[in-house]
Motif scaffolding. Sequence first.
Motif, PDB file in Angstrom:
ATOM      1  N   SER A 130      23.744 -15.793  28.571  1.00  0.00           N
ATOM      2  CA  SER A 130      23.810 -16.060  30.016  1.00  0.00           C
ATOM      3  C   SER A 130      23.174 -14.986  30.879  1.00  0.00           C
ATOM      4  O   SER A 130      22.555 -15.292  31.899  1.00  0.00           O
ATOM      5  N   SER A 131      23.279 -13.676  30.525  1.00  0.00           N
ATOM      6  CA  SER A 131      22.800 -12.641  31.438  1.00  0.00           C
ATOM      7  C   SER A 131      22.370 -11.403  30.677  1.00  0.00           C
ATOM      8  O   SER A 131      22.739 -11.191  29.514  1.00  0.00           O
ATOM      9  N   GLN A 143      21.247  -6.910  37.315  1.00  0.00           N
ATOM     10  CA  GLN A 143      21.650  -7.987  36.419  1.00  0.00           C
ATOM     11  C   GLN A 143      20.836  -9.245  36.713  1.00  0.00           C
ATOM     12  O   GLN A 143      20.615  -9.602  37.873  1.00  0.00           O
ATOM     13  N   PHE A 144      20.411  -9.931  35.655  1.00  0.00           N
ATOM     14  CA  PHE A 144      19.643 -11.155  35.788  1.00  0.00           C
ATOM     15  C   PHE A 144      20.330 -12.252  34.982  1.00  0.00           C
ATOM     16  O   PHE A 144      20.798 -12.014  33.850  1.00  0.00           O
ATOM     17  N   LYS A 145      20.364 -13.434  35.571  1.00  0.00           N
ATOM     18  CA  LYS A 145      20.835 -14.598  34.834  1.00  0.00           C
ATOM     19  C   LYS A 145      19.712 -15.115  33.957  1.00  0.00           C
ATOM     20  O   LYS A 145      18.560 -15.174  34.379  1.00  0.00           O
TER      21      LYS A 145
END
Length: 260
Positions: A130-131, A143-145
């Motif tokens: 997810s991330s 943070q990146f999805k």
Amino acid sequence: MNSRNERQGAWLVLAAGVIVSALTLSATAQVQTDTITTSGQPTTEVKVNRGTVVLVDGNDLVVKAEDGHLVHFANVPESARATVDGQQLGIHDLKPGMTLERTITTTTTPQTITTVKRVTGTVWSVNPPSSVILTLEDGTNQQFKIPDGQKFNIDGQMTDAWGLRKGMKVSATKVTEVPETVVEQRKQVTGTMPPPPDPAVDLPLLVLVIIPTDVTPDSAPAEVASAQLPHTGSQLPLIGILGLLALTTGLGLRAARLLV
């Protein structure tokens, strides 16, 4: 003392806000975003409405359409213009009897909005699928999805989120395509003045002359005519009467002689 502490606290809060904003802007700056718009073949539709002005009341306009029904245009803006016989007229210049023609040209253009986002950083933490948290070039973490099916380029090798490890330097590209439809509409109103009234037709004058008549003279000749015998009467009755008188006289003389 309390006032001084409060002011120091306020400055600290303000400074923290500035720092957070700076970090956010710096992190955002590490993500390169390109947007490409691709247009398809436009289609054009032209619709013409015709009608005759029936009533103009303030900014309300009532027009009788070609099929006979009435169309009410409420609150016509002052900026609206109609080209009538070459003149630009506003709503207050329209008069009953004018013929208006409204041409609506609608152009529909399909478009595709392509957004390309690129990011480069070092894996600091990953939570597949997810991330991921990357350490960017300026030393900040962001943070990146991870979208479904996202691939990462690691030293020329493509891998998914499960192949990421802390310390890996990765670059990722996200491409999204969003279809859109752009509709442009242009309206143009033209018209003509009402036809002039028919000129008066010269008709002959009828002169009526009344001549009074007296009914008294007309009755007298009628009475005279009724007293006269008709010209078609016969003389036979008169001859009969004379013959009867002569016969009676002869018989009377004969009787007288006998008595003597």
